[in-house]
Scaffold this motif. Structure first.
Motif, PDB file in Angstrom:
ATOM      1  N   ALA A 192       0.716  -1.166   0.185  1.00  0.00           N
ATOM      2  CA  ALA A 192      -0.029   0.098   0.151  1.00  0.00           C
ATOM      3  C   ALA A 192       0.954   1.266   0.008  1.00  0.00           C
TER       4      ALA A 192
ATOM      5  N   SER B  63       0.521   5.766  -0.373  1.00  0.00           N
ATOM      6  CA  SER B  63      -0.331   6.762   0.074  1.00  0.00           C
ATOM      7  C   SER B  63      -0.187   7.452  -1.149  1.00  0.00           C
TER       8      SER B  63
ATOM      9  N   ASN C  56       2.860   9.326  -2.014  1.00  0.00           N
ATOM     10  CA  ASN C  56       4.042   8.634  -1.546  1.00  0.00           C
ATOM     11  C   ASN C  56       4.899   9.463  -0.918  1.00  0.00           C
TER      12      ASN C  56
ATOM     13  N   LEU D 130       0.019   6.964   4.915  1.00  0.00           N
ATOM     14  CA  LEU D 130      -1.263   6.018   4.825  1.00  0.00           C
ATOM     15  C   LEU D 130      -2.191   6.199   6.157  1.00  0.00           C
TER      16      LEU D 130
ATOM     17  N   TYR E 294      -3.563   2.693  10.008  1.00  0.00           N
ATOM     18  CA  TYR E 294      -3.676   1.962   8.722  1.00  0.00           C
ATOM     19  C   TYR E 294      -4.084   0.633   8.750  1.00  0.00           C
TER      20      TYR E 294
ATOM     21  N   ASN F 182     -14.675   0.589   5.172  1.00  0.00           N
ATOM     22  CA  ASN F 182     -13.263   1.042   5.272  1.00  0.00           C
ATOM     23  C   ASN F 182     -12.892   1.961   3.967  1.00  0.00           C
TER      24      ASN F 182
ATOM     25  N   SER G  62     -10.119   3.737   3.901  1.00  0.00           N
ATOM     26  CA  SER G  62      -8.747   4.324   3.728  1.00  0.00           C
ATOM     27  C   SER G  62      -8.004   4.514   2.422  1.00  0.00           C
ATOM     28  N   ASP G  63      -8.251   3.638   1.570  1.00  0.00           N
ATOM     29  CA  ASP G  63      -7.427   3.499   0.064  1.00  0.00           C
ATOM     30  C   ASP G  63      -8.446   4.531  -0.792  1.00  0.00           C
TER      31      ASP G  63
ATOM     32  N   ARG H 141      -8.888  10.112  -2.891  1.00  0.00           N
ATOM     33  CA  ARG H 141      -7.706  10.075  -3.475  1.00  0.00           C
ATOM     34  C   ARG H 141      -7.656  10.554  -4.849  1.00  0.00           C
TER      35      ARG H 141
END
Lengths: 188, 113
Positions: free
Chosen positions: A4, A6, A9, A24, A79, A102, A104-105, A165
């Protein structure tokens, strides 16, 4: 399992303020009745934080809960724990009219620090960032130029910014342009 | 610039944070209604100079719909109120009556409940 990364990055820009990809961050969207005891207990168990008051964020040692709307919270967790915590919250809320997902991504997460932070954010958002108007612990969902975004002011004076994102790169460039060293307005 | 206070999150949101949703308190005429009723429901809208009721959505914010009562001539906002109602709240009606005696809008008017 893929590694994974972010959105940018760990990209970083320094000018009037420092804009950083904050890496993340586990994020769980929780919808339900914020007054319910079961939900309060589930939030406490997952994040260590209480259910926040309207327009604020409650931060605990290893997590936080932010007020998104009268029936929605954003839970911040490490994360690595996001998947497990989402399942925990869902399990705890079984039988309630509630939903935990979830995300997160699906999100990008930025930190904005330094003296010009209020000014940089003030350039791109229709929110009053005067020190008397926007205080630590306040959480606001609003607009960052053309895209939706949410932010809060941490006790350490840093702003944290959450956005989708898919627009992460846009927001980073936007904030970097706002933090251009020769673009000081000096309002805040 | 129009500034409306979102009744759901208490934020004083300015226009760019909101999305306009057209006229408020429309009564829907669906299957079983006459052609005239359906026509009026679809096409006929108020265009007042003065007191007006509208729907707004706090799009760049909590995402909730709400109602607003304002004056189209002066842009004065009388107040915002919940979306979970088919008529303006009494509090809003009182506020308008205090500022615009004798106002009228569709079936609503000063002194009428």
């Amino acid at each position: 399992m893929s590694k994974a990364v972010s959105v940018l990055n760990g990209a970083r820009f320094s000018g009037l303020a420092t804009v950083e990809d904050a890496g993340l961050q586990g994020m769980i969207t929780l919808r339900g009745d914020l007054g319910s005891k079961t939900l309060k207990a589930a939030v406490k168990a997952a994040t260590g934080a209480e259910v926040p008051a309207q327009g604020s964020i409650s931060v605990a040692e290893n997590g936080a809960a932010a007020w998104m709307s009268p029936d929605e919270l954003l839970l911040l967790v490490p994360y690595e724990d996001a998947v497990a915590k989402t399942a925990e919250v869902a399990e705890a809320l079984k039988g309630e009219h509630a939903l935990a997902v979830n995300v997160s991504d699906a999100r990008a997460f930025f930190r904005l620090s330094g003296e010009g932070a209020r000014e940089v954010l003030g350039k791109v958002s229709p929110v009053d960032f005067d020190a008397a108007a926007f205080k630590p612990g306040q959480f606001r969902r609003s607009r960052l130029a053309q895209v939706a975004g949410a932010f809060w002011l941490n006790d350490d004076g840093n702003f944290y910014i959450v956005c989708f994102r898919s627009v992460g790169e846009y927001v980073f460039k936007l904030l970097s342009a706002g933090a251009h060293p020769q673009s000081k307005v000096g309002v805040y | 610039m129009l500034i409306l206070e979102c009744p759901y999150c208490g934020v004083k949101a300015e226009e760019t944070e909101l999305a306009a949703g057209g006229e408020a308190h429309l009564k829907r005429y669906g299957p079983g209604s006459s052609d005239d009723e359906f026509h009026d429901y679809l096409f006929m809208r108020e265009n007042p100079k003065g007191v007006h009721f509208e729907r707004w959505r706090h799009a760049n914010g909590c995402g909730k719909w709400f109602h607003a009562a304002r004056c189209t001539m002066t842009l004065e906002v009388f107040g915002t109120y919940t979306a979970q109602t088919s008529v303006p709240t009494q509090e809003i009606l009182d506020k308008i009556a205090a500022k615009r005696p004798g106002w009228t809008w569709r079936e609503f008017a000063d002194g009428k409940k």
